[in-house]
Design an enzyme around this catalytic site. Structure first.
Site, PDB file in Angstrom:
ATOM      1  N   LYS A 271       0.872  -1.183   0.000  1.00 32.89           N
ATOM      2  CA  LYS A 271       0.000   0.000   0.000  1.00 32.89           C
ATOM      3  C   LYS A 271       0.902   1.224   0.000  1.00 32.89           C
ATOM      4  O   LYS A 271       2.049   1.153   0.451  1.00 32.89           O
ATOM      5  CB  LYS A 271      -0.896   0.015   1.247  1.00 32.89           C
ATOM      6  CG  LYS A 271      -2.164   0.813   1.082  1.00 32.89           C
ATOM      7  CD  LYS A 271      -3.232   0.037   0.344  1.00 32.89           C
ATOM      8  CE  LYS A 271      -4.469   0.840   0.065  1.00 32.89           C
ATOM      9  NZ  LYS A 271      -5.521   0.002  -0.512  1.00 32.89           N
ATOM     10  N   GLY A 383     -23.838   3.158   1.878  1.00 34.60           N
ATOM     11  CA  GLY A 383     -22.834   3.776   1.006  1.00 34.60           C
ATOM     12  C   GLY A 383     -23.278   3.607  -0.430  1.00 34.60           C
ATOM     13  O   GLY A 383     -23.524   2.486  -0.886  1.00 34.60           O
ATOM     14  N   GLY A 385     -21.556   4.832  -3.284  1.00 35.91           N
ATOM     15  CA  GLY A 385     -20.479   5.297  -4.157  1.00 35.91           C
ATOM     16  C   GLY A 385     -20.235   4.250  -5.211  1.00 35.91           C
ATOM     17  O   GLY A 385     -21.162   3.550  -5.638  1.00 35.91           O
ATOM     18  N   ASN A 386     -18.974   4.106  -5.603  1.00 41.39           N
ATOM     19  CA  ASN A 386     -18.650   3.159  -6.671  1.00 41.39           C
ATOM     20  C   ASN A 386     -19.087   1.743  -6.312  1.00 41.39           C
ATOM     21  O   ASN A 386     -19.807   1.091  -7.066  1.00 41.39           O
ATOM     22  CB  ASN A 386     -17.129   3.224  -6.930  1.00 41.39           C
ATOM     23  CG  ASN A 386     -16.733   2.321  -8.068  1.00 41.39           C
ATOM     24  OD1 ASN A 386     -16.656   1.113  -7.911  1.00 41.39           O
ATOM     25  ND2 ASN A 386     -16.516   2.893  -9.232  1.00 41.39           N
ATOM     26  N   GLY A 388     -21.065   0.654  -3.671  1.00 42.21           N
ATOM     27  CA  GLY A 388     -22.467   0.539  -3.247  1.00 42.21           C
ATOM     28  C   GLY A 388     -23.438   0.602  -4.414  1.00 42.21           C
ATOM     29  O   GLY A 388     -24.359  -0.232  -4.520  1.00 42.21           O
ATOM     30  N   TYR A 389     -23.228   1.563  -5.329  1.00 44.63           N
ATOM     31  CA  TYR A 389     -24.161   1.701  -6.455  1.00 44.63           C
ATOM     32  C   TYR A 389     -24.147   0.452  -7.334  1.00 44.63           C
ATOM     33  O   TYR A 389     -25.188  -0.134  -7.639  1.00 44.63           O
ATOM     34  CB  TYR A 389     -23.834   2.950  -7.297  1.00 44.63           C
ATOM     35  CG  TYR A 389     -24.395   2.842  -8.690  1.00 44.63           C
ATOM     36  CD1 TYR A 389     -25.783   2.867  -8.903  1.00 44.63           C
ATOM     37  CD2 TYR A 389     -23.567   2.642  -9.795  1.00 44.63           C
ATOM     38  CE1 TYR A 389     -26.315   2.706 -10.176  1.00 44.63           C
ATOM     39  CE2 TYR A 389     -24.091   2.478 -11.068  1.00 44.63           C
ATOM     40  CZ  TYR A 389     -25.471   2.507 -11.249  1.00 44.63           C
ATOM     41  OH  TYR A 389     -25.999   2.330 -12.496  1.00 44.63           O
TER      42      TYR A 389
HETATM   43  P1  NAD Z   1     -16.753   5.960  -2.833  1.00 37.97           P
HETATM   44  O1  NAD Z   1     -16.075   7.166  -2.320  1.00 37.97           O
HETATM   45  O2  NAD Z   1     -17.085   5.892  -4.282  1.00 37.97           O
HETATM   46  O3  NAD Z   1     -18.133   5.739  -2.031  1.00 37.97           O
HETATM   47  C1  NAD Z   1     -18.237   5.813  -0.664  1.00 37.97           C
HETATM   48  C2  NAD Z   1     -19.696   6.079  -0.339  1.00 37.97           C
HETATM   49  O4  NAD Z   1     -19.884   5.999   1.062  1.00 37.97           O
HETATM   50  C3  NAD Z   1     -20.189   7.454  -0.761  1.00 37.97           C
HETATM   51  O5  NAD Z   1     -21.472   7.337  -1.309  1.00 37.97           O
HETATM   52  C4  NAD Z   1     -20.264   8.224   0.563  1.00 37.97           C
HETATM   53  O6  NAD Z   1     -21.232   9.255   0.546  1.00 37.97           O
HETATM   54  C5  NAD Z   1     -20.676   7.106   1.479  1.00 37.97           C
HETATM   55  N1  NAD Z   1     -20.443   7.401   2.877  1.00 37.97           N
HETATM   56  C6  NAD Z   1     -19.421   8.085   3.447  1.00 37.97           C
HETATM   57  N2  NAD Z   1     -19.606   8.156   4.781  1.00 37.97           N
HETATM   58  C7  NAD Z   1     -20.742   7.468   5.054  1.00 37.97           C
HETATM   59  C8  NAD Z   1     -21.470   7.170   6.230  1.00 37.97           C
HETATM   60  N3  NAD Z   1     -21.043   7.590   7.411  1.00 37.97           N
HETATM   61  N4  NAD Z   1     -22.600   6.437   6.130  1.00 37.97           N
HETATM   62  C9  NAD Z   1     -23.030   6.010   4.928  1.00 37.97           C
HETATM   63  N5  NAD Z   1     -22.411   6.275   3.779  1.00 37.97           N
HETATM   64  C10 NAD Z   1     -21.276   6.993   3.837  1.00 37.97           C
HETATM   65  O7  NAD Z   1     -15.851   4.730  -2.378  1.00 37.97           O
HETATM   66  P2  NAD Z   1     -15.878   3.244  -2.924  1.00 37.97           P
HETATM   67  O8  NAD Z   1     -14.803   3.083  -3.946  1.00 37.97           O
HETATM   68  O9  NAD Z   1     -17.269   2.849  -3.266  1.00 37.97           O
HETATM   69  O10 NAD Z   1     -15.364   2.458  -1.629  1.00 37.97           O
HETATM   70  C11 NAD Z   1     -16.248   2.152  -0.548  1.00 37.97           C
HETATM   71  C12 NAD Z   1     -15.593   1.141   0.354  1.00 37.97           C
HETATM   72  O11 NAD Z   1     -15.242  -0.014  -0.396  1.00 37.97           O
HETATM   73  C13 NAD Z   1     -14.306   1.591   1.012  1.00 37.97           C
HETATM   74  O12 NAD Z   1     -14.201   0.964   2.274  1.00 37.97           O
HETATM   75  C14 NAD Z   1     -13.227   1.021   0.098  1.00 37.97           C
HETATM   76  O13 NAD Z   1     -11.985   0.862   0.776  1.00 37.97           O
HETATM   77  C15 NAD Z   1     -13.863  -0.304  -0.238  1.00 37.97           C
HETATM   78  N6  NAD Z   1     -13.343  -0.917  -1.457  1.00 37.97           N
HETATM   79  C16 NAD Z   1     -13.431  -0.297  -2.655  1.00 37.97           C
HETATM   80  C17 NAD Z   1     -12.945  -0.917  -3.794  1.00 37.97           C
HETATM   81  C18 NAD Z   1     -13.072  -0.286  -5.151  1.00 37.97           C
HETATM   82  O14 NAD Z   1     -12.716  -0.941  -6.144  1.00 37.97           O
HETATM   83  N7  NAD Z   1     -13.601   0.927  -5.280  1.00 37.97           N
HETATM   84  C19 NAD Z   1     -12.330  -2.172  -3.702  1.00 37.97           C
HETATM   85  C20 NAD Z   1     -12.281  -2.808  -2.457  1.00 37.97           C
HETATM   86  C21 NAD Z   1     -12.791  -2.161  -1.341  1.00 37.97           C
END
Ligand code: NAD
Length: 594
Positions: A271, A383, A385-386, A388-389
């Site tokens: 990392k 959540g 975001g990427n 969750g959606y």
């Molecule tokens: P993102 O920034 O696109 O989305 C995060 C979402 O969480 C946003 O909608 C934000 O508004 C929401 N959020 C923030 N605080 C919150 C709260 N207190 N309650 C509810 N919702 C809240 O990020 P992402 O890429 O979707 O990543 C989300 C999680 O998944 C992180 O823990 C990340 O480490 C993990 N993750 C992501 C990936 C990836 O490929 N993007 C891969 C493995 C793990």
């Protein structure tokens, strides 16, 4: 290990007053000269100017002295409209220490205690005397002194990183170490290998000078931690964040080691990141910072050694800059040095939704195991975001009813079911899911406790804790986010019969397709999206079945089982590669599966 602290308003006020004494204002000069020591001059002036009783002024000084003496990094914030954090260099921090010492009750960096010479000269002399000529001759020290005074005088707040142990609870690194211990005990692995697995293989810290748009030069601290490479080149994201600490990077690099191992990828874990606030930086500044990071780490990263990827506040563009800078340095197109690139320059089809697609495949497998019909299952997603959606969209495509989703502003609930695409359109226009037509608004806490079949936390760490785990009504929790469940909550969920698909398995679709991207780059031959999906499904479903087998065999939860599989793979690889040079010949790993 570092932890962040802020200076209080009083401490900052006192620090500024100290520097005021050096602005040689006549009234302050008279004041300081009317007292026998600089210490009393400071305490009484502070007490009078700020209306703080003298005993409290003493305490403010003591707290400030302690914080600065322990500080590893210091940053001061310039006022609006600039509103920028400016780091103090190591020499400027030392200069600040000499300044504070000058005002202490019994100065140790003498001759600064003397009031006879010009005060600024006394400080410079003390600095050269105490920190030695290698830290700067008089000229350089004078410049450091002026720079430090200017930064402190113009600051509206200050934050520091101290070397004190991080006490934040739960500390993600400690949680990962605990799981390693549990797995090591089950596997009866050699104590030497166990010790090696507790520590990162390599930690590199660099300082990157960046030419800013306003003509100044700022220095940013960057990290890369390569935790373990027994299974192959290390892999892991790069995070840009103003509060990033080395502790966090180490924890995340350990997490990556177990994530690549549990999915059977021929990769280790790493990392990296930079302490910076990307929201306050222009695109040009970010590009220069990123290229500086790539140049500084070029000898440590590479398609065959360590392959970074995007993480918090970094994206495909960031990866394109790193790839380009690295390619310029090595003299050929090294697309495979990073993953998560734009498709036009070596990115893989299907990477965008890969994490969520992996969540969907593991949920489908878990449903089969639990005898649940995915079609019609009720799903809640925290959540949007990427991850969750796309998770909501893909599960919806499988026939699930998505009854609630949330973001940082709040949650929405509709028992009849939501259309994820329409919710996304609403969020794109309004900035949040909250207020979506026909829904009831909820808090994020209420969302986690909703009646449902499947809960998909996809936001932040530490969302399901010992305080709310008992109220989770879902039959299954699929961890889209990293670390959403605390260890205590994990035990409660297990006791209550909630089936948890742990993060290192559930959200590993992202790193699996990142690996595919790297393979395609090395072959210079690119797959269709359908091929990527088929290979992802095969890889993640195989990993799921292997973990489930161990969980059933040892009657442990899926998280412990995932760690057992991951640790076993890494430990065996270490033993096979290093043999007797690492562990005694008599030590044999006990097979766990089969
Ligand atoms: P993102 O920034 O696109 O989305 C995060 C979402 O969480 C946003 O909608 C934000 O508004 C929401 N959020 C923030 N605080 C919150 C709260 N207190 N309650 C509810 N919702 C809240 O990020 P992402 O890429 O979707 O990543 C989300 C999680 O998944 C992180 O823990 C990340 O480490 C993990 N993750 C992501 C990936 C990836 O490929 N993007 C891969 C493995 C793990």
């Amino acid at each position: 290990m570092l932890s962040s602290v802020e200076l209080s308003g009083r401490e900052l006020g006192m620090m500024k007053l100290m520097t005021d004494f050096f602005a040689e204002k006549p009234e302050l000069t008279a004041k300081i000269e009317s007292y026998t020591t600089a210490h009393y001059a400071l305490i009484t002036t502070y007490s009078e100017n700020f209306g703080v009783p003298q005993p409290d002024s003493w305490k403010v000084f003591e707290a400030l002295e302690k914080k600065i003496s322990e500080a590893e990094y210091v940053q001061v914030e310039a006022p609006a409209p600039l509103k920028k954090w400016r780091p103090l260099s190591k020499d400027e921090i030392n200069m600040l220490r000499v300044l504070i010492d000058y005002f202490s009750e019994s100065p140790k960096m003498s001759p600064a205690g003397s009031l006879s010479s010009k005060r600024s000269e006394a400080i410079v002399e003390a600095y050269v005397w105490f920190f030695g000529s290698s830290s700067g001759n008089g000229e350089a020290a004078r410049e450091n002194f002026q720079n430090m005074i200017e930064k402190v005088q113009t600051s509206v707040s200050a934050k520091l990183e101290t070397l004190a142990l991080v006490t934040a609870s739960p500390n993600p690194y400690e949680a990962a170490l605990k799981l390693l211990d549990t797995a090591a005990e089950r596997l009866n692995i050699d104590s030497g290998v166990h010790e090696m697995l507790k520590r990162p293989m390599r930690t590199v810290i660099i300082n990157i000078p960046v030419f800013m748009d306003d003509g100044s030069t700022q220095v940013f601290t960057g990290y890369r931690v390569q935790y373990n490479d027994a299974l192959g080149p290390t892999k892991g994201g790069i995070r840009y964040h103003p509060d990033l600490t080395l502790d966090e990077v180490v924890a995340l690099s350990a997490w990556m080691t177990w994530k690549t191992a549990v999915t059977g990828l021929p990769l280790g874990g790493a990392k990296g990141g930079i302490r910076c606030n990307p929201k306050e930086m222009s695109r040009g500044e970010l590009e220069r910072l990123t290229r500086g990071y790539a140049r500084a780490f070029a000898r440590f990263i590479g398609p065959y050694s360590d392959i970074p990827a995007p993480d918090v506040y970094t994206d495909a563009q960031t990866m394109a800059w790193i790839m380009d800078e690295y390619s310029e340095m090595v003299g050929y197109n090294a697309f495979g040095v990073v993953t998560g690139k734009p498709v036009q320059v070596g990115g893989s089809l299907g990477r965008n939704e890969a994490t969520s697609r992996g969540v969907m495949y593991t949920v489908a497998e878990a449903s089969k195991h639990l005898g649940m019909d995915l079609n019609g299952s009720v799903v809640v997603v925290q959540g949007f975001g990427n991850v969750g959606y796309h998770a909501a969209r893909l599960l919806n495509e499988c026939g699930c009813k998505i009854v609630a989703v949330s973001d940082s502003k709040g949650a929405i609930y509709d028992p009849k079911g939501l259309d994820p695409q329409k919710v996304l359109d609403h969020k794109t226009v309004t900035g949040s899911v909250v207020g979506f037509k026909g829904c009831k608004d909820l808090t994020n806490e209420e969302l986690l406790e909703l009646e449902c079949d499947i809960l998909v936390p996809s936001a932040l760490e530490n969302q399901i804790t010992k305080d709310n785990a008992g109220k989770v009504k879902a039959k299954m929790v699929a961890e889209g986010a990293n670390g959403p469940t605390t260890p205590e909550a994990d035990d409660i969920l297990f006791r209550n019969g909630v089936f948890v698909i742990p993060d290192i398995l559930a959200n590993s679709g992202g790193v699996i397709v990142s690996y595919f991207e790297q393979v395609q780059n090395q072959m210079n031959y690119y797959w269709t999206e359908e091929e990527v999906r088929t290979k992802l499904e095969h890889t993640i479903v195989t990993a799921f079945k292997e973990v489930l087998t161990v969980a059933q065999k040892y009657n442990v939860n899926m998280r412990v089982a995932a760690y057992i599989n991951a640790v076993k793979r890494v430990a065996e690889a270490m033993q096979m590669r290093k043999g007797k040079t690492v562990v005694p010949a008599s030590s044999v790993l006990k097979p766990v599966v089969g």
